[in-house]
Scaffold this active site. Sequence first.
Site, PDB file in Angstrom:
ATOM      1  N   LYS A 126       8.107  22.861 -40.299  1.00  0.00           N
ATOM      2  CA  LYS A 126       8.388  21.450 -40.002  1.00  0.00           C
ATOM      3  C   LYS A 126       9.595  21.047 -40.826  1.00  0.00           C
ATOM      4  CE  LYS A 126       6.689  17.972 -37.612  1.00  0.00           C
ATOM      5  NZ  LYS A 126       5.897  17.914 -36.363  1.00  0.00           N
ATOM      6  N   ASP A 166      10.223  15.383 -33.098  1.00  0.00           N
ATOM      7  CA  ASP A 166       9.022  14.711 -33.615  1.00  0.00           C
ATOM      8  C   ASP A 166       9.424  13.241 -33.699  1.00  0.00           C
ATOM      9  OD1 ASP A 166       6.231  15.271 -34.958  1.00  0.00           O
ATOM     10  OD2 ASP A 166       7.195  13.908 -36.357  1.00  0.00           O
TER      11      ASP A 166
HETATM   12  P1  NDP Z   1       8.426   8.843 -31.291  1.00  0.00           P
HETATM   13  O1  NDP Z   1       9.454   8.656 -32.335  1.00  0.00           O
HETATM   14  O2  NDP Z   1       8.832   9.097 -29.887  1.00  0.00           O
HETATM   15  O3  NDP Z   1       7.445   7.574 -31.269  1.00  0.00           O
HETATM   16  C1  NDP Z   1       6.727   7.215 -32.402  1.00  0.00           C
HETATM   17  C2  NDP Z   1       5.988   5.923 -32.104  1.00  0.00           C
HETATM   18  O4  NDP Z   1       5.095   5.639 -33.158  1.00  0.00           O
HETATM   19  C3  NDP Z   1       6.918   4.724 -31.998  1.00  0.00           C
HETATM   20  O5  NDP Z   1       6.361   3.782 -31.109  1.00  0.00           O
HETATM   21  C4  NDP Z   1       6.933   4.194 -33.434  1.00  0.00           C
HETATM   22  O6  NDP Z   1       7.250   2.812 -33.542  1.00  0.00           O
HETATM   23  C5  NDP Z   1       5.492   4.432 -33.835  1.00  0.00           C
HETATM   24  N1  NDP Z   1       5.432   4.644 -35.285  1.00  0.00           N
HETATM   25  C6  NDP Z   1       6.030   5.633 -35.997  1.00  0.00           C
HETATM   26  N2  NDP Z   1       5.797   5.481 -37.302  1.00  0.00           N
HETATM   27  C7  NDP Z   1       5.037   4.365 -37.410  1.00  0.00           C
HETATM   28  C8  NDP Z   1       4.455   3.700 -38.494  1.00  0.00           C
HETATM   29  N3  NDP Z   1       4.626   4.133 -39.763  1.00  0.00           N
HETATM   30  N4  NDP Z   1       3.717   2.585 -38.232  1.00  0.00           N
HETATM   31  C9  NDP Z   1       3.547   2.134 -36.963  1.00  0.00           C
HETATM   32  N5  NDP Z   1       4.087   2.737 -35.885  1.00  0.00           N
HETATM   33  C10 NDP Z   1       4.807   3.833 -36.113  1.00  0.00           C
HETATM   34  O7  NDP Z   1       7.475  10.031 -31.832  1.00  0.00           O
HETATM   35  P2  NDP Z   1       6.450  10.940 -31.026  1.00  0.00           P
HETATM   36  O8  NDP Z   1       5.820  10.162 -29.929  1.00  0.00           O
HETATM   37  O9  NDP Z   1       7.115  12.216 -30.741  1.00  0.00           O
HETATM   38  O10 NDP Z   1       5.368  11.244 -32.159  1.00  0.00           O
HETATM   39  C11 NDP Z   1       4.207  10.437 -32.360  1.00  0.00           C
HETATM   40  C12 NDP Z   1       3.175  11.228 -33.134  1.00  0.00           C
HETATM   41  O11 NDP Z   1       2.828  12.409 -32.377  1.00  0.00           O
HETATM   42  C13 NDP Z   1       3.610  11.755 -34.502  1.00  0.00           C
HETATM   43  O12 NDP Z   1       2.489  11.785 -35.358  1.00  0.00           O
HETATM   44  C14 NDP Z   1       4.046  13.189 -34.197  1.00  0.00           C
HETATM   45  O13 NDP Z   1       3.995  14.008 -35.340  1.00  0.00           O
HETATM   46  C15 NDP Z   1       2.998  13.577 -33.170  1.00  0.00           C
HETATM   47  N6  NDP Z   1       3.335  14.702 -32.314  1.00  0.00           N
HETATM   48  C16 NDP Z   1       4.450  14.698 -31.535  1.00  0.00           C
HETATM   49  C17 NDP Z   1       4.727  15.758 -30.717  1.00  0.00           C
HETATM   50  C18 NDP Z   1       5.871  15.747 -29.765  1.00  0.00           C
HETATM   51  O14 NDP Z   1       5.946  16.671 -28.934  1.00  0.00           O
HETATM   52  N7  NDP Z   1       6.754  14.787 -29.785  1.00  0.00           N
HETATM   53  C19 NDP Z   1       3.872  16.972 -30.713  1.00  0.00           C
HETATM   54  C20 NDP Z   1       2.674  16.846 -31.507  1.00  0.00           C
HETATM   55  C21 NDP Z   1       2.449  15.750 -32.294  1.00  0.00           C
HETATM   56  P3  NDP Z   1       8.699   2.396 -34.147  1.00  0.00           P
HETATM   57  O15 NDP Z   1       9.679   2.774 -33.087  1.00  0.00           O
HETATM   58  O16 NDP Z   1       8.602   0.930 -34.390  1.00  0.00           O
HETATM   59  O17 NDP Z   1       8.886   3.179 -35.419  1.00  0.00           O
END
Ligand code: NDP
Length: 453
Positions: A126, A166
């Site tokens: 990571k 991510d």
């Molecule tokens: P994105 O950046 O596309 O979206 C993240 C979302 O979560 C946004 O809506 C963001 O809001 C919100 N968010 C992030 N941090 C916070 C926080 N501290 N408090 C509140 N809201 C938050 O990321 P992903 O959708 O790719 O990832 C989401 C989760 O899924 C993570 O935990 C990631 O590790 C996990 N994941 C992702 C994979 C992938 O293929 N993308 C695979 C496996 C797991 P804002 O824009 O306001 O920050």
Amino acid sequence: MNDYVTKLMAHVKAKNPAEPEFYQTVQEVAESVSIVLDRKPQYRKAKILERIIEPERVLMFRVPWQDDKGEYQVNRGFRIQMNSAIGPYKGGLRFHPTVYLGILKFLAFEQVFKNALTTLPMGGGKGGADFDPKGKSDDEVMRFCQSFMSELFRHIGPNTDVPAGDIGVGGREIGYLFGQYRRLRDEFTGVLTGKGLTWGGSLIRTEATGYGAVYFAEEMLKTRGESIKGKVCLVSGSGNVAQYTVEKLNQLGAKAVTLSDSSGFIYDSAGIDQEKLAFVLDLKNVKRGRISEYANKFKTAKYTPANPNLDHNPLWDMKAECAFPSATQNEINAKDAANLLKNGVYVVTEGANMPSTLDATKMFLDKKILYGPAKAANAGGVATSGLEMSQNSERLSWTREEVDSKLHDIMIKIHKNCYETAKEYGTPGNLVNGANIAGFLKVADAMLDQGLV
Ligand code: NDP
């Protein structure tokens, strides 16, 4: 906590100061794995878990870049190469201001077990940076990505380490990173996944984590003779994982009623149908706006701003049957878990990594609800990255249907493996133990075979 875990945790805390997220994941895995160590002392003798906890390599580097005003900026970049016993390091890059060593070590550690569960030959890694893409221009993001890759390119490669996206790293960032890698190395290889479809990307990779989480929920429900059809679902986040979770829920006849970002959440009693989801995709992926705008556009929705003074998240205090946390780590605490259970939620499928605190996890397990832990439930993303790597090696592109069917098949196998392993080790229905133990066994056996390295 048993004696072994207590001692191990004391050691981990002394050796890795101020990394609470890393302690949390290690403790959860150690508690599950101690059941195996009691039955199979060869793993304890070979100090397999102690070795897995120590990254094979940690890279930390300066990322200097220039903003649009001409000011110099400096961020910190990382890559944790955690374990390569079963394949090249594989795992995403996160760009978020909260990124530090402990967050990436927790994510890399989880990734080792998750990748082992996918049935594909991928080790765990990571990386990322404490850079915030929010509010930055495309040019600023490009300059940052180019500077980040100007160091990272030395340490990665299609047979060494293959990063992906991510939080904060989507198609735009992968494009800039790949462009710079190709320029510096003078080679076109599958060094990153999540690439654009015209330059080596795989169909369905964008959708894979969300789709996979819903497939996993469907498998859990099948064990009780039920299906996701008609279920009311709470989804958090509004990024990649949340978007395609909602899409698959719609396709399978469920109703998603919430989405969020770090500023607040929307509740839409009428459901977030495909038309509304198209608005969200444009809002988040093109306009890079806030989820509050959803409630301005659709009158059936209510927006609630985030309140940092609350000890819980009101998103988890809504009537529903299923919850898909898809934003970030520790977004469900014990109070949230109590609210979910009180409101009738009996299916929790983790799209995000480690979204539930240890207390919340324990409450779900004690209540024997259908609880799909992240390592298993969100493994569809990295599994499809593995499929992208295979296509790149073969220089072929599979059809959408082919990739989706392979993804579906992998999610069914992951669920079966976790379900059967949980039963075999005396904790039927506990998919946390199932996922941790099944992932551990695959990596541990490879490490035993390969000697003390
Ligand atoms: P994105 O950046 O596309 O979206 C993240 C979302 O979560 C946004 O809506 C963001 O809001 C919100 N968010 C992030 N941090 C916070 C926080 N501290 N408090 C509140 N809201 C938050 O990321 P992903 O959708 O790719 O990832 C989401 C989760 O899924 C993570 O935990 C990631 O590790 C996990 N994941 C992702 C994979 C992938 O293929 N993308 C695979 C496996 C797991 P804002 O824009 O306001 O920050």
